[in-house]
Design a protein around this motif. Structure first.
Motif, mmCIF file in Angstrom:
data_model
loop_
_atom_site.group_PDB
_atom_site.id
_atom_site.type_symbol
_atom_site.label_atom_id
_atom_site.label_comp_id
_atom_site.label_asym_id
_atom_site.label_seq_id
_atom_site.Cartn_x
_atom_site.Cartn_y
_atom_site.Cartn_z
ATOM 1 N N LYS A 137 0.821 -1.214 0.000
ATOM 2 C CA LYS A 137 0.000 0.000 0.000
ATOM 3 C C LYS A 137 0.858 1.269 0.000
ATOM 4 C CE LYS A 137 -3.510 -2.396 2.785
ATOM 5 N NZ LYS A 137 -4.213 -2.414 4.099
ATOM 6 N N LEU A 138 2.178 1.106 0.030
ATOM 7 C CA LEU A 138 3.077 2.252 0.133
ATOM 8 C C LEU A 138 3.524 2.761 -1.229
ATOM 9 C CD1 LEU A 138 5.432 1.100 3.039
ATOM 10 C CD2 LEU A 138 3.535 2.726 3.184
ATOM 11 N N LYS A 139 3.655 4.084 -1.339
ATOM 12 C CA LYS A 139 4.173 4.726 -2.537
ATOM 13 C C LYS A 139 5.174 5.785 -2.095
ATOM 14 C CE LYS A 139 2.652 7.127 -6.749
ATOM 15 N NZ LYS A 139 1.483 7.696 -7.469
ATOM 16 N N VAL A 140 6.430 5.654 -2.548
ATOM 17 C CA VAL A 140 7.512 6.513 -2.084
ATOM 18 C C VAL A 140 8.150 7.228 -3.266
ATOM 19 C CG1 VAL A 140 9.744 6.581 -0.903
ATOM 20 C CG2 VAL A 140 7.962 5.004 -0.117
ATOM 21 N N ASN A 141 8.163 8.546 -3.218
ATOM 22 C CA ASN A 141 8.836 9.321 -4.252
ATOM 23 C C ASN A 141 10.341 9.120 -4.114
ATOM 24 O OD1 ASN A 141 10.068 11.642 -5.690
ATOM 25 N ND2 ASN A 141 7.949 12.325 -5.888
ATOM 26 N N PHE A 144 12.233 13.024 -3.384
ATOM 27 C CA PHE A 144 12.091 13.832 -2.174
ATOM 28 C C PHE A 144 11.069 13.192 -1.253
ATOM 29 C CE2 PHE A 144 9.166 15.572 -5.286
ATOM 30 C CZ PHE A 144 7.990 15.755 -4.576
ATOM 31 N N ASN A 145 10.981 13.728 -0.037
ATOM 32 C CA ASN A 145 10.169 13.130 1.028
ATOM 33 C C ASN A 145 8.676 13.266 0.736
ATOM 34 O OD1 ASN A 145 9.018 12.213 3.384
ATOM 35 N ND2 ASN A 145 10.381 13.351 4.741
ATOM 36 N N ASP A 146 8.167 12.330 -0.045
ATOM 37 C CA ASP A 146 6.747 12.286 -0.404
ATOM 38 C C ASP A 146 6.336 10.815 -0.327
ATOM 39 O OD1 ASP A 146 4.223 12.527 -1.415
ATOM 40 O OD2 ASP A 146 4.845 12.953 -3.476
ATOM 41 N N VAL A 147 5.705 10.441 0.786
ATOM 42 C CA VAL A 147 5.344 9.045 1.043
ATOM 43 C C VAL A 147 3.854 8.967 1.336
ATOM 44 C CG1 VAL A 147 5.759 7.016 2.483
ATOM 45 C CG2 VAL A 147 7.635 8.601 1.987
ATOM 46 N N SER A 148 3.169 8.027 0.713
ATOM 47 C CA SER A 148 1.741 7.861 0.954
ATOM 48 C C SER A 148 1.408 6.392 1.136
ATOM 49 C CB SER A 148 0.920 8.451 -0.195
ATOM 50 O OG SER A 148 1.211 7.779 -1.413
ATOM 51 N N LYS A 149 0.294 6.148 1.817
ATOM 52 C CA LYS A 149 -0.210 4.799 2.028
ATOM 53 C C LYS A 149 -1.688 4.801 1.690
ATOM 54 C CE LYS A 149 -0.588 1.176 5.577
ATOM 55 N NZ LYS A 149 -0.341 0.849 6.999
ATOM 56 N N GLU A 150 -2.049 4.058 0.697
ATOM 57 C CA GLU A 150 -3.431 4.053 0.201
ATOM 58 C C GLU A 150 -3.907 5.467 -0.119
ATOM 59 O OE1 GLU A 150 -5.965 0.448 1.796
ATOM 60 O OE2 GLU A 150 -5.195 1.571 3.506
ATOM 61 N N ARG A 162 14.522 8.358 4.350
ATOM 62 C CA ARG A 162 15.726 7.817 3.716
ATOM 63 C C ARG A 162 15.930 6.339 4.060
ATOM 64 N NH1 ARG A 162 20.523 12.004 4.721
ATOM 65 N NH2 ARG A 162 21.588 10.541 3.338
ATOM 66 N N ILE A 163 15.574 5.947 5.277
ATOM 67 C CA ILE A 163 15.660 4.524 5.649
ATOM 68 C C ILE A 163 14.688 3.712 4.805
ATOM 69 C CG2 ILE A 163 15.196 2.841 7.470
ATOM 70 C CD1 ILE A 163 16.164 4.944 9.495
ATOM 71 N N LEU A 164 13.449 4.187 4.706
ATOM 72 C CA LEU A 164 12.436 3.466 3.940
ATOM 73 C C LEU A 164 12.837 3.361 2.473
ATOM 74 C CD1 LEU A 164 9.678 2.114 3.754
ATOM 75 C CD2 LEU A 164 8.657 4.395 3.488
ATOM 76 N N LYS A 165 13.304 4.447 1.907
ATOM 77 C CA LYS A 165 13.706 4.436 0.498
ATOM 78 C C LYS A 165 14.871 3.470 0.275
ATOM 79 C CE LYS A 165 15.981 7.840 -1.453
ATOM 80 N NZ LYS A 165 16.368 9.099 -2.151
#
Length: 231
Positions: A137-141, A144-150, A162-165
């Motif tokens: 469900k995650l979408k990561v740009n 730059f810091n643009d993260v969304s879930k559903e 940065r860790i998630l990316k």
């Protein structure tokens, strides 16, 4: 499409005037009486924020700075102050335009239309240029810091992003705490750095997992490190 505008104004008379005027122009209007409430209402569905600069508690300037850590929505400052220094402070904080009280309805609508037009062009360009990492469900740009879930924006710190990316960029790889620390913090790893990584992993899980106690995105490989898992 109806544009959503957040009006942040502690003066109820002015707030009501703005709300009525914008409603007549067929905008959807949200109202906040202070900066703290405004921060709770900001999401990626907003098209514009009209923000009073002089408010009790968190000032408009500080509210703008906090919004700019996770959102590029246009911000139109509204204030009784008119000096060049005040305008400069607002623009440097991340504001896009500045309107001084008292104002006419015609000026208000003209500035709103201008900002909505610019934001539409910005979003169209952004969508055509940006690339994303998608997992579950995650979408990561990637840029730059643009993260969304559903479709819902997640407010991650820069280090959490940065860790998630990093983990999403190489999903088959297990990253040790040292790998993560040296890649994200860009500093030499010491034994105490392991706890730093653990704390940030815990905070990241709290924001992206449905059940942080039973994570499905940030998985622990005991004795080895962490990896990204797609549910």
């Amino acid at each position: 499409m109806t544009h959503r505008i957040l009006v942040v104004e502690d003066d109820q008379d002015i707030g009501d005037l703005l709300e009525e005027s914008l409603h007549r122009a067929n905008y959807e209007v949200l109202i906040a009486r202070d900066g703290q409430r405004a921060l709770q209402l900001v999401d990626d569905g907003l098209d514009l924020i009209i923000l009073d600069i002089m408010m009790p508690g968190i000032s408009g300037i500080e509210t703008c700075k906090q919004i700019r850590t996770y959102s590029n929505v246009p911000i139109l400052f509204l204030t009784a102050k008119s000096s060049t220094l005040d305008k400069t402070e607002g623009l440097l904080a991340g504001g896009d335009d500045y309107m001084t009280k008292p104002f006419s309805e015609e000026e208000l609508h003209a500035r709103v239309i201008a900002q909505l037009r610019r934001y539409k062009i910005y979003k169209e360009k952004k969508e055509s240029e940006d690339t994303f990492l998608v997992g579950g469900k995650l979408k990561v740009n990637e840029h730059f810091n643009d993260v969304s879930k559903e479709g819902q924006q997640l407010k991650l710190s820069d280090l959490e992003y940065r860790i998630l990316k990093l983990l999403m960029s190489k999903r088959s790889k297990i990253f040790s705490a040292q790998n993560i620390y040296e890649s994200v913090w860009e500093q030499p790893y010491f034994y105490c750095s392991n706890n730093t990584v653990m704390v940030h992993i815990r905070k990241l899980r709290a924001k992206i997992e449905d059940d942080p106690a039973h994570p499905v995105y940030i998985l622990t490989e005991w004795g080895r490190g962490y990896r990204f898992g797609t549910p």
